[in-house]
Each structure stands twice: as C-alpha cells, then as structure tokens.
Design an enzyme around this catalytic site. Structure first.
Site, PDB file in Angstrom:
ATOM      1  N   HIS A 100      -7.386  -4.408  10.102  1.00  0.00           N
ATOM      2  CA  HIS A 100      -7.053  -4.157   8.697  1.00  0.00           C
ATOM      3  C   HIS A 100      -5.733  -4.795   8.311  1.00  0.00           C
ATOM      4  CE1 HIS A 100      -5.082  -0.214  10.093  1.00  0.00           C
ATOM      5  NE2 HIS A 100      -4.154  -0.703   9.306  1.00  0.00           N
ATOM      6  N   GLU A 126      -9.812  -1.743   5.239  1.00  0.00           N
ATOM      7  CA  GLU A 126     -10.495  -1.434   6.493  1.00  0.00           C
ATOM      8  C   GLU A 126     -11.749  -2.301   6.644  1.00  0.00           C
ATOM      9  OE1 GLU A 126      -9.181   0.397   8.658  1.00  0.00           O
ATOM     10  OE2 GLU A 126      -8.405   2.295   7.911  1.00  0.00           O
ATOM     11  N   ASP A 156      -7.961  -2.513  14.146  1.00  0.00           N
ATOM     12  CA  ASP A 156      -9.329  -2.835  13.729  1.00  0.00           C
ATOM     13  C   ASP A 156      -9.345  -4.057  12.800  1.00  0.00           C
ATOM     14  OD1 ASP A 156      -8.181  -1.759  11.479  1.00  0.00           O
ATOM     15  OD2 ASP A 156      -9.635  -0.120  11.224  1.00  0.00           O
ATOM     16  N   ASP A 199       0.817  -1.216   0.000  1.00  0.00           N
ATOM     17  CA  ASP A 199       0.000   0.000   0.000  1.00  0.00           C
ATOM     18  C   ASP A 199       0.848   1.263   0.000  1.00  0.00           C
ATOM     19  OD1 ASP A 199       0.992  -0.412   2.560  1.00  0.00           O
ATOM     20  OD2 ASP A 199      -0.956  -0.595   3.528  1.00  0.00           O
TER      21      ASP A 199
HETATM   22  C1  GLP Z   1      -0.583   0.500   8.688  1.00  0.00           C
HETATM   23  C2  GLP Z   1      -0.206  -0.315   7.458  1.00  0.00           C
HETATM   24  C3  GLP Z   1      -0.459  -1.786   7.682  1.00  0.00           C
HETATM   25  C4  GLP Z   1       0.134  -2.223   9.009  1.00  0.00           C
HETATM   26  C5  GLP Z   1      -0.554  -1.485  10.131  1.00  0.00           C
HETATM   27  C6  GLP Z   1      -0.070  -1.891  11.509  1.00  0.00           C
HETATM   28  O1  GLP Z   1      -1.907   0.908   8.681  1.00  0.00           O
HETATM   29  N1  GLP Z   1      -0.887   0.095   6.270  1.00  0.00           N
HETATM   30  O2  GLP Z   1       0.100  -2.525   6.599  1.00  0.00           O
HETATM   31  O3  GLP Z   1      -0.011  -3.594   9.176  1.00  0.00           O
HETATM   32  O4  GLP Z   1      -0.301  -0.100   9.938  1.00  0.00           O
HETATM   33  O5  GLP Z   1       1.119  -1.245  11.811  1.00  0.00           O
HETATM   34  P1  GLP Z   1       2.060  -1.574  13.028  1.00  0.00           P
HETATM   35  O6  GLP Z   1       2.864  -2.750  12.608  1.00  0.00           O
HETATM   36  O7  GLP Z   1       2.927  -0.340  13.150  1.00  0.00           O
HETATM   37  O8  GLP Z   1       1.215  -1.812  14.204  1.00  0.00           O
END
Ligand code: GLP
Length: 236
Positions: free
Chosen positions: A138, A143, A136, A67
């Site tokens: 995702h 989402e 959440d 992404d």
């Molecule tokens: C972002 C990214 C996700 C990632 C998520 C969790 O929203 N787009 O790909 O998995 O954050 O991030 P973290 O690993 O910092 O908790």
C-alpha cells in the site's frame, strides 16, 4: 524509474533529503507531498538539520499529506497531523496555514475527500510526493484492491495494516479501522515521486512492486509507469 540502493537508513535519509531539498531550492513555493510512518522520520530530521544550517527556507513552501486516520483529530498523538507537527513542521519555518492534512473528523467525510482533492489541484498540484510502502504494497492508505482508486477516498484498513500500525498505539483495538487517503490517481499526478523503503522486512514487497507486474493487488507497482519516479532503498 531511477533506483538507488544505499547501505544504511542514514544514507537513505540523506539521499531522500537531497532530492527534496533540490526541489525546495529550485522552487521556493513548491508543494511538497508528505508521508508518515517510520521511513520518513530520518528524512525529516535531515531536512530540519539543513534548515537549521541556513541551507533551506520553507517560508513559502506548501505541503499536502497523503492520509489521516478517520476518527482522530489533530491533537491526538496518533493522528498524522500530530506526527507531522512533531516530526517536521514545528522545527522548520513552514507556515502552518500552508500545511494540509486531510481531516479525519469531518462529519461529512465524502465532502472532505472532495475538498482535499480540489485543494491539491487548486494549489497547482504536488511538485514532489514522498512515499513509504506498506508490507502489502500500500501507498498512502491505498490497500490492495481490484482496481486503482483514482481520487481521495475513505478506506477500510486491512488487518495486516492495522497490525503493522498497532506498534504506535497502546492497544491494537485503538487503531482506527478506517482512513482517508489520496487516491492512486492523486498520487500519480505528482510531478515527481520519491519512495523510500528500509529494512529487511521490506525486501519482498519492494521486489514484488518494482520488479514484478503492475497490478492493483500491489498498489505501489503502478509507480513503474510514472515518468519521474525515484526509489531509494536499503535492506539492512
Ligand atoms: C502507514 C502509512 C503509509 C506508510 C506505511 C509504511 O500505513 N499510511 O503512508 O508508507 O505505513 O510505514 P513504515 O514506513 O512505518 O513502514
């Protein structure tokens, strides 16, 4: 579904790097699906260490990222392209032209979604997709919704995601409101999927996603249906 509970972030990073390294060794021109966020940083450090020790060669590896924020170009320090360069690509011998991150600044975002989806199929699909998980549920930026989005698309970010990701920005107002992300279908087509989750704050969503019902309200839950899905977590 293979599940590994480990006792530290270091152990989680080593385990994830072992799984990815195996794919790279078995298929030197594999396609790695990569993720951003804080979860994979340790895994990338481990992969760099193994490259520096001469154990891994990325010269023929291709990569596709999940992404990107809409509106940020690769030179912006908050962009996911910048994150990947600084946390991994600049430290290993992957060829930059073999690395792919969706463009957040195309003036035709719909066309960019289509191009990205076709590009992934064109290079033979993803051999192993690394994922983190949002609070959440995702994955990528898919989402919670009424259905599972199939292909690469543009999404409006949830308030909770904007808040969680604001820790990387100076002001919450600077966090983009939209992102381009692989769809759930794109992710599910990967030959292998590896999700890493660390920290006490991820316990609730991990239990909901992988020990609860499969529902688009918890996007990661669909991974329960993937034939080669590995979950590595530590809640310390
Ligand atoms: C972002 C990214 C996700 C990632 C998520 C969790 O929203 N787009 O790909 O998995 O954050 O991030 P973290 O690993 O910092 O908790």
């Amino acid at each position: 579904m293979k599940i590994y509970e480990v006792s530290s972030y270091e152990e989680l990073s080593e385990k994830a790097a072992d799984i990815i390294a195996k794919v790279v060794k078995e298929k030197p021109d594999c396609v790695l699906g990569l993720a951003t966020g804080s979860s994979p940083v340790g895994t990338y450090k481990e992969l760099i260490k193994r490259y520096e020790a001469g154990e891994l060669d990325f010269s023929n590896v291709r990569s596709v990222n999940l992404d990107e924020y809409v509106g940020l170009d690769g030179s912006n320090e908050q962009s996911y392209r910048y994150f990947m360069d600084k946390n991994l690509f600049d430290h290993i011998n992957i060829q930059k032209f073999n690395t792919n991150v969706p463009s957040g600044i195309s003036d035709n975002m719909h066309g960019e979604c289509e191009r990205y989806e076709n590009m992934i199929n064109g290079i033979g699909g993803v051999d192993i997709q690394l994922l983190g998980i949002g609070h959440d549920g995702h994955i990528g930026f898919n989402e919670p919704a009424d259905n599972f989005p199939v292909k690469t698309h543009v999404v409006e970010l949830e308030e909770t995601t904007i808040r969680a990701n604001s820790r990387f920005f100076d002001n919450i107002e600077d966090v983009p409101k939209r992102a381009i992300t692989m769809g759930i279908g794109t992710i599910m087509k990967s030959k292998k999927i590896l999700l890493i989750a660390s920290g006490a704050d991820k316990r609730q969503i991990v239990e909901k996603a992988f020990y609860g019902p499969v529902t688009p309200e918890v996007p990661a839950s669909i991974l329960q249906f993937h034939p080669d899905f590995t979950l590595v977590y530590c809640f310390n």
